[in-house]
Design a protein around this motif. Sequence first.
Motif, PDB file in Angstrom:
ATOM      1  N   LEU A 142       0.823  -1.213   0.000  1.00  0.00           N
ATOM      2  CA  LEU A 142       0.000   0.000   0.000  1.00  0.00           C
ATOM      3  C   LEU A 142       0.859   1.265   0.000  1.00  0.00           C
ATOM      4  O   LEU A 142       0.476   2.288  -0.578  1.00  0.00           O
ATOM      5  CB  LEU A 142      -0.951   0.004   1.204  1.00  0.00           C
ATOM      6  N   SER A 143       2.025   1.199   0.654  1.00  0.00           N
ATOM      7  CA  SER A 143       2.849   2.412   0.757  1.00  0.00           C
ATOM      8  C   SER A 143       3.389   2.833  -0.611  1.00  0.00           C
ATOM      9  O   SER A 143       3.872   3.938  -0.789  1.00  0.00           O
ATOM     10  CB  SER A 143       3.995   2.185   1.731  1.00  0.00           C
ATOM     11  N   ARG A 144       3.313   1.914  -1.572  1.00  0.00           N
ATOM     12  CA  ARG A 144       3.758   2.261  -2.918  1.00  0.00           C
ATOM     13  C   ARG A 144       2.672   2.949  -3.736  1.00  0.00           C
ATOM     14  O   ARG A 144       2.920   3.413  -4.843  1.00  0.00           O
ATOM     15  CB  ARG A 144       4.240   1.008  -3.651  1.00  0.00           C
ATOM     16  N   LEU A 145       1.476   2.955  -3.216  1.00  0.00           N
ATOM     17  CA  LEU A 145       0.389   3.638  -3.920  1.00  0.00           C
ATOM     18  C   LEU A 145       0.429   5.113  -3.544  1.00  0.00           C
ATOM     19  O   LEU A 145       0.327   5.467  -2.364  1.00  0.00           O
ATOM     20  CB  LEU A 145      -0.972   3.030  -3.531  1.00  0.00           C
TER      21      LEU A 145
END
Lengths: 358, 135, 169
Positions: C96-99
């Motif tokens: 999610l942190s890459r979104l």
Amino acid sequence: MKRLILYLLYMLLLTACAAPAPAQEETPEVAQLIAMDTLMTFTAYGEDAKAVVQQAAEAMRTAEAMFSRTLPESEVSRLNAQGSGKAGPELQRLLEAASHYWRETGGAFDITVAPVASAWGFTTDSFQVPDAEELESLKELVDGSGVTVDGPAGTVSLKAGQSIDLGGIAKGYASDLAAQMFASASIQRGKAELGGNILAWGVRPDGNPWRVGIVDPARPEAGDAFVGIVELEDSAAITSGGYQRFFEANGQRYHHIIDPAAGWPADSGLTSVTVVARMDGGGERLNGTMCDAYSTALFIMGEEKALDFWRSHQTQTEYEDAFDLVLVTEDGRVIVTEGLSDRFHPIEDSGYEYETAS
Amino acid sequence: MNMKRRPKLRPAAWDGAVVGLVLALAVGCGVLLRGNGGSGEMAVVSINGEEVDRFSLAESAGKREYLANGYVLVVAVSSEGVRVAEAGCPTQDCVHTGVISRSGQSIVCLPGRFILRLAGGTERGNGPDVDAVIG
Amino acid sequence: MRTKKLTACGLLTAVALALSYLENFFPLALAIPIPGIKLGLANIVTVFALYAMGAGPAFLVLAARCLLGAVFAGNMNALLFSLLGGFSAMLVMTALSRLRGLSLYGVSIGGAAAHSCGQIAAALLTLGSTAPMYYLPVLLAVSLFTGSLTGLVSACLFRGLVHVDLWKG
């Protein structure tokens, strides 16, 4: 990168969805029927569970049709009527086993006690205290040695006037049949409840042994009053007690476990006897039948003789494996034999005193 | 502060999507489990080994009559569970059994070869901590 | 630089363990009678490590926290719970942190939900029964709050540290 994200999301999905799958495995298949005058419930878990419980129920009907003393067309009824005749391999085997238990118990277990039990009305439900003369003449017929099995010829015979009742081993034999079916279908866990007798197969779905409550003979109608709980795994357990069937006449209580030597209901100071044995062989060794026969015989013998019997039967023979006992006495004691003591849980406020026998 | 990645510190619109997804998962699981889990026991009645009736306890308050091998049995269903209220059989064992409410319990009339068994829900055997009873 | 990172990992592990311990005081057991299930406050550390140091060190801190936590608790059953819970959270948060669109809050909530799923999976495995499944909806709802809390705490943390250079000198 995208592929990694997709993979991770997929993993999350798996953690969330993998869970419901075991639920289906855990739903037991159940078959119930009334046979041998009792309610029988077969429960099995796993792949072929449904077919197996139905097959077991069917086998019970077949067994009843062979061994019943009240169905006029059964093998046993014909033997009782004619005194001898052809017998199928199952009846031969059961009669041989019965003869063995008769010898081992010094006659306390005797299938030829049937005429006496009938005189008391326990086969017809029209109860009465028979008169002494009648009993004396009927006792003449009670003799386990009168039952002979001729294996090669496939015939069995009784002494003149004798008749037999397999009620004291039929349910135990039924649990052996159930175990054989569970074993051959590779059922991992299940149970067969046969009118208060139990076959505990494998372990419970949660991995713990099956917990089986032994009814408190003083409060049988309570439903949840136990003298203790035994943990069973691949085992059969059978209880005989005078409270199970009885009638009252002239202020006296007469129960259904007839002492073959006296012709009267056994009065041995015990109120119930539970026999527990392993069923590792999948019923091949007839340990359920053994438990059934010995629970009756040891109830008749009484506490001391029963414990002596247990001590002298710790080795494997052709017909039996080691077994363990839970004896409940009239004076409020519960005696558990050594091999069972760590699988037996007393009930705290039952009012009984607990002892371990070795 | 130097970081591997610089996070957004204030809630963003897309966070709502995550909240929505989690909520949907929670509700979805709830609905799924309620659907398959024991939302009430079913009573299965059999006579002579054949199933003759099947009803849900929750939706069947009232009385039902069965004819079992010549004996009439009246079954009463209430919010507490189910019991045999009257039986024409000589033994009356089924009436004495009283009310049953847990899955796995049964009421039996031997002379009528009548079995009423509760199924569905979660099997809990004969009580809080016993799987079977002998004796 | 390497020593600093190693020290930071050690400190973070200590903080995570303290948070794990702190969680014992929340009466979660009243609502969900499964021994071993936790709120997942130690995820604050995972969030922080993930952004400050990257997935690798965050992974190490998590593994150390789970192992040491189980050793301290003297309970190897707890290891499975914290491993499955912790790593599910870690994996989801990494993803999610890459979104770009998501803030700390979204990432934390996703992590908390994954933490719940992981722990229920652990409960299913250890208890061998499907009963714990019935607590998943409740636990997921609870994870909205714990996730928001984790997000809030880590947002405060990053705001406070915005002028501090952790790796300098």
